[in-house]
Motif scaffolding. Structure first.
Motif, PDB file in Angstrom:
ATOM      1  N   ARG A  72       0.853  -1.182   0.000  1.00  0.00           N
ATOM      2  CA  ARG A  72       0.000   0.000   0.000  1.00  0.00           C
ATOM      3  C   ARG A  72       0.893   1.237   0.000  1.00  0.00           C
ATOM      4  O   ARG A  72       1.479   1.602   1.022  1.00  0.00           O
ATOM      5  CB  ARG A  72      -0.934  -0.021   1.210  1.00  0.00           C
ATOM      6  CG  ARG A  72      -1.834  -1.265   1.239  1.00  0.00           C
ATOM      7  CD  ARG A  72      -2.994  -1.125   2.209  1.00  0.00           C
ATOM      8  NE  ARG A  72      -2.577  -0.610   3.497  1.00  0.00           N
ATOM      9  CZ  ARG A  72      -2.086  -1.357   4.485  1.00  0.00           C
ATOM     10  NH1 ARG A  72      -1.925  -2.657   4.321  1.00  0.00           N
ATOM     11  NH2 ARG A  72      -1.743  -0.817   5.631  1.00  0.00           N
ATOM     12  N   VAL A  73       0.974   1.869  -1.154  1.00  0.00           N
ATOM     13  CA  VAL A  73       1.888   2.995  -1.341  1.00  0.00           C
ATOM     14  C   VAL A  73       1.170   4.326  -1.156  1.00  0.00           C
ATOM     15  O   VAL A  73       1.651   5.220  -0.462  1.00  0.00           O
ATOM     16  CB  VAL A  73       2.538   2.940  -2.750  1.00  0.00           C
ATOM     17  CG1 VAL A  73       3.485   4.118  -2.943  1.00  0.00           C
ATOM     18  CG2 VAL A  73       3.266   1.620  -2.949  1.00  0.00           C
ATOM     19  N   ASP A  74       0.008   4.473  -1.795  1.00  0.00           N
ATOM     20  CA  ASP A  74      -0.748   5.723  -1.768  1.00  0.00           C
ATOM     21  C   ASP A  74       0.151   6.901  -2.148  1.00  0.00           C
ATOM     22  O   ASP A  74       0.658   6.948  -3.256  1.00  0.00           O
ATOM     23  CB  ASP A  74      -1.437   5.898  -0.420  1.00  0.00           C
ATOM     24  CG  ASP A  74      -2.514   4.841  -0.194  1.00  0.00           C
ATOM     25  OD1 ASP A  74      -3.323   4.631  -1.116  1.00  0.00           O
ATOM     26  OD2 ASP A  74      -2.532   4.212   0.880  1.00  0.00           O
ATOM     27  N   PHE A  75       0.436   7.803  -1.217  1.00  0.00           N
ATOM     28  CA  PHE A  75       1.216   9.000  -1.553  1.00  0.00           C
ATOM     29  C   PHE A  75       2.645   8.936  -0.998  1.00  0.00           C
ATOM     30  O   PHE A  75       3.351   9.938  -0.979  1.00  0.00           O
ATOM     31  CB  PHE A  75       0.473  10.244  -1.065  1.00  0.00           C
ATOM     32  CG  PHE A  75      -0.932  10.303  -1.603  1.00  0.00           C
ATOM     33  CD1 PHE A  75      -1.161  10.562  -2.949  1.00  0.00           C
ATOM     34  CD2 PHE A  75      -2.020  10.041  -0.788  1.00  0.00           C
ATOM     35  CE1 PHE A  75      -2.441  10.583  -3.472  1.00  0.00           C
ATOM     36  CE2 PHE A  75      -3.310  10.056  -1.295  1.00  0.00           C
ATOM     37  CZ  PHE A  75      -3.525  10.331  -2.638  1.00  0.00           C
ATOM     38  N   ASN A  76       3.046   7.735  -0.586  1.00  0.00           N
ATOM     39  CA  ASN A  76       4.389   7.509  -0.071  1.00  0.00           C
ATOM     40  C   ASN A  76       5.364   7.191  -1.223  1.00  0.00           C
ATOM     41  O   ASN A  76       6.037   6.167  -1.234  1.00  0.00           O
ATOM     42  CB  ASN A  76       4.364   6.362   0.951  1.00  0.00           C
ATOM     43  CG  ASN A  76       5.731   6.057   1.538  1.00  0.00           C
ATOM     44  OD1 ASN A  76       6.644   6.884   1.508  1.00  0.00           O
ATOM     45  ND2 ASN A  76       5.892   4.852   2.071  1.00  0.00           N
ATOM     46  N   TYR A  77       5.392   8.087  -2.202  1.00  0.00           N
ATOM     47  CA  TYR A  77       6.315   7.951  -3.329  1.00  0.00           C
ATOM     48  C   TYR A  77       6.577   9.334  -3.900  1.00  0.00           C
ATOM     49  O   TYR A  77       5.689  10.194  -3.915  1.00  0.00           O
ATOM     50  CB  TYR A  77       5.732   7.038  -4.415  1.00  0.00           C
ATOM     51  CG  TYR A  77       6.662   6.868  -5.592  1.00  0.00           C
ATOM     52  CD1 TYR A  77       7.873   6.193  -5.455  1.00  0.00           C
ATOM     53  CD2 TYR A  77       6.347   7.414  -6.836  1.00  0.00           C
ATOM     54  CE1 TYR A  77       8.747   6.060  -6.535  1.00  0.00           C
ATOM     55  CE2 TYR A  77       7.208   7.282  -7.915  1.00  0.00           C
ATOM     56  CZ  TYR A  77       8.411   6.604  -7.756  1.00  0.00           C
ATOM     57  OH  TYR A  77       9.277   6.489  -8.826  1.00  0.00           O
ATOM     58  N   GLN A  78       7.781   9.533  -4.379  1.00  0.00           N
ATOM     59  CA  GLN A  78       8.168  10.840  -4.930  1.00  0.00           C
ATOM     60  C   GLN A  78       7.693  10.948  -6.383  1.00  0.00           C
ATOM     61  O   GLN A  78       8.468  10.845  -7.335  1.00  0.00           O
ATOM     62  CB  GLN A  78       9.679  11.036  -4.815  1.00  0.00           C
ATOM     63  CG  GLN A  78      10.175  11.122  -3.382  1.00  0.00           C
ATOM     64  CD  GLN A  78      11.691  11.251  -3.270  1.00  0.00           C
ATOM     65  OE1 GLN A  78      12.371  11.548  -4.252  1.00  0.00           O
ATOM     66  NE2 GLN A  78      12.221  11.014  -2.081  1.00  0.00           N
ATOM     67  N   TYR A  79       6.387  11.151  -6.526  1.00  0.00           N
ATOM     68  CA  TYR A  79       5.804  11.268  -7.863  1.00  0.00           C
ATOM     69  C   TYR A  79       6.422  12.442  -8.607  1.00  0.00           C
ATOM     70  O   TYR A  79       6.572  13.542  -8.058  1.00  0.00           O
ATOM     71  CB  TYR A  79       4.290  11.456  -7.767  1.00  0.00           C
ATOM     72  CG  TYR A  79       3.563  10.261  -7.216  1.00  0.00           C
ATOM     73  CD1 TYR A  79       3.331   9.151  -8.013  1.00  0.00           C
ATOM     74  CD2 TYR A  79       3.113  10.240  -5.894  1.00  0.00           C
ATOM     75  CE1 TYR A  79       2.661   8.031  -7.510  1.00  0.00           C
ATOM     76  CE2 TYR A  79       2.444   9.140  -5.385  1.00  0.00           C
ATOM     77  CZ  TYR A  79       2.225   8.041  -6.196  1.00  0.00           C
ATOM     78  OH  TYR A  79       1.571   6.942  -5.686  1.00  0.00           O
ATOM     79  N   SER A  92      11.885   7.205  -2.682  1.00  0.00           N
ATOM     80  CA  SER A  92      12.468   7.608  -3.957  1.00  0.00           C
ATOM     81  C   SER A  92      12.389   6.437  -4.933  1.00  0.00           C
ATOM     82  O   SER A  92      12.092   5.301  -4.550  1.00  0.00           O
ATOM     83  CB  SER A  92      13.927   8.012  -3.763  1.00  0.00           C
ATOM     84  OG  SER A  92      14.701   6.870  -3.405  1.00  0.00           O
ATOM     85  N   LYS A  93      12.693   6.708  -6.194  1.00  0.00           N
ATOM     86  CA  LYS A  93      12.725   5.629  -7.177  1.00  0.00           C
ATOM     87  C   LYS A  93      13.800   4.613  -6.803  1.00  0.00           C
ATOM     88  O   LYS A  93      13.610   3.397  -6.970  1.00  0.00           O
ATOM     89  CB  LYS A  93      12.981   6.193  -8.573  1.00  0.00           C
ATOM     90  CG  LYS A  93      12.840   5.162  -9.676  1.00  0.00           C
ATOM     91  CD  LYS A  93      13.026   5.775 -11.066  1.00  0.00           C
ATOM     92  CE  LYS A  93      11.832   6.593 -11.456  1.00  0.00           C
ATOM     93  NZ  LYS A  93      11.912   7.062 -12.870  1.00  0.00           N
TER      94      LYS A  93
END
Length: 375
Positions: A72-79, A92-93
């Motif tokens: 479950r990622v939701d907004f925990n990624y550096q879009y 981060s990527k």
């Protein structure tokens, strides 16, 4: 009276059969490689815990035969396309590629999740999508409380976005595409559980529309977008179950008439059928609708082991046509990866819960193996 020789043999064979059956039944409360999907679902770790999580995958998931990991990622990624939607401290990527690498090398299918439609808020907090794009809110007239309680006059559990807003999918699908590319995934989990706000009477677009058709329309829209790049859609199954007829109720089933969507969605959508307090056998219902399904326990070992036993039984007694729909078991945990690892390694204890924890359940259904037993 003494038994004759044939009677003695018959009774001996019957006794052996009973013992064997008992041993077989006991063995089938844990998962082995005969079950296609042996999954684990947890929130993605924070950036500073990625290395610990990679170690956990390598040392624990692989040695217990887990072959599917839903994060479950939701907004925990550096879009990159929508940096305005990132969490303040996000993966981060490079962080993601560490997880991708360990899963690839151990034949674990990695599936990222972003909650779509529902779960756009929790308690007093509005999540990034509706905070940044409030025009997407299905119920803008429902204001977030200073102190959240349930039940409440507004029927507020979690906010939803409006599935008919003309701009919502442009933003949402940017996130979906970017996270699927980063995780190199062939499937995407859209959540879509516990959707209480849909087809609201005050929504200028959704008012008066059939809620089952609205829900099915959103599932189909997401599925069709993913299919363009050869990806599958996975969702939770609760909104597709009639909560009143089954007696399952508001949370693990629908009481707002979305359940008829089960006959309207594409048949290649994968259903994650969660039941936590009772081993309700709704996997049969989904399979009979022609939908692939995995049963999803949480934190009660006795319930989870029964669900595993049921899944073996469904598969062993099904017709050849039906068996492929019974896909397996996915254990869920509703806190972060850090919380699960702390519990698993004994860093935190809850004496009140006893063995009613996600990590005890995980150990109960995923026995340690000398080899990983992966496919």
């Amino acid at each position: 009276m003494k038994a004759t020789y044939p009677q003695f043999i018959t009774r001996a064979l019957s006794a052996i059969l009973l013992i064997t059956s008992a041993l077989y039944a006991e063995a089938q409360t844990t998962l082995d490689s005969s079950i296609p999907v042996r999954g684990f679902c947890v929130a993605a770790p924070k950036a500073n815990n990625v290395d610990s999580f990679v170690k956990f995958i390598k040392e624990e998931l692989t040695t217990r035969g887990v072959n599917t990991l839903i994060l479950r990622v939701d907004f925990n990624y550096q879009y990159e396309k929508h940096p305005e939607l990132r969490d303040s401290i996000a993966l981060s990527k490079a962080d993601v590629k560490k997880i991708v690498s360990v899963c690839k090398s151990n034949n674990i299918r990695l599936i990222p999740q972003i909650n779509l439609l529902g779960h756009q808020s929790w308690a007093q907090t509005v999540y990034a999508l509706l905070r940044v794009y409030p025009q997407f809110d299905e119920t803008p007239h429902v204001k977030m409380p200073d102190k959240y309680v349930w039940p409440n006059a507004d029927g507020l559990y979690c906010k939803s976005y409006c599935p008919l807003h003309p701009e919502v999918h442009g933003v949402v699908f940017d996130l979906v595409d970017e996270i699927c590319d980063a995780f190199e995934s062939t499937a995407f989990h859209a959540g879509m559980d516990e959707v209480f706000y849909i087809g609201d009477d005050k929504c200028p677009r959704c008012s008066g529309r059939d809620k089952a058709e609205l829900f099915a329309g959103e599932v189909t829209t997401i599925r069709n977008h993913l299919a363009q790049k050869g990806r599958e859609l996975w969702i939770w199954g609760d909104r597709l179950i009639d909560g009143k007829t089954t007696g399952i109720g508001t949370w693990e089933a629908s009481m707002n008439n979305t359940y008829r969507a089960v006959d309207l969605i594409p048949k290649d959508v994968f259903i994650c059928d969660w039941h936590y307090e009772r081993p309700d056998k709704t996997a049969v219902y989904f399979a009979m609708k022609g939908l692939r399904v995995a049963t999803c326990p949480w934190r009660t070992p006795q319930v989870a082991t029964q669900q595993v036993s049921d899944m073996y039984n469904f598969r062993s007694t099904a017709t050849a046509a039906m068996q492929p729909y019974y896909q397996g078991i996915i254990q869920t945990h509703w806190s972060g990866a850090e919380n699960f690892m702390d519990g698993y390694y004994g860093k935190i204890k809850n004496d009140q819960a006893g063995n009613k924890t996600a990590w005890d359940t995980f150990r109960a259904i995923f026995p340690k193996q000398s080899t990983a037993g992966k496919k």
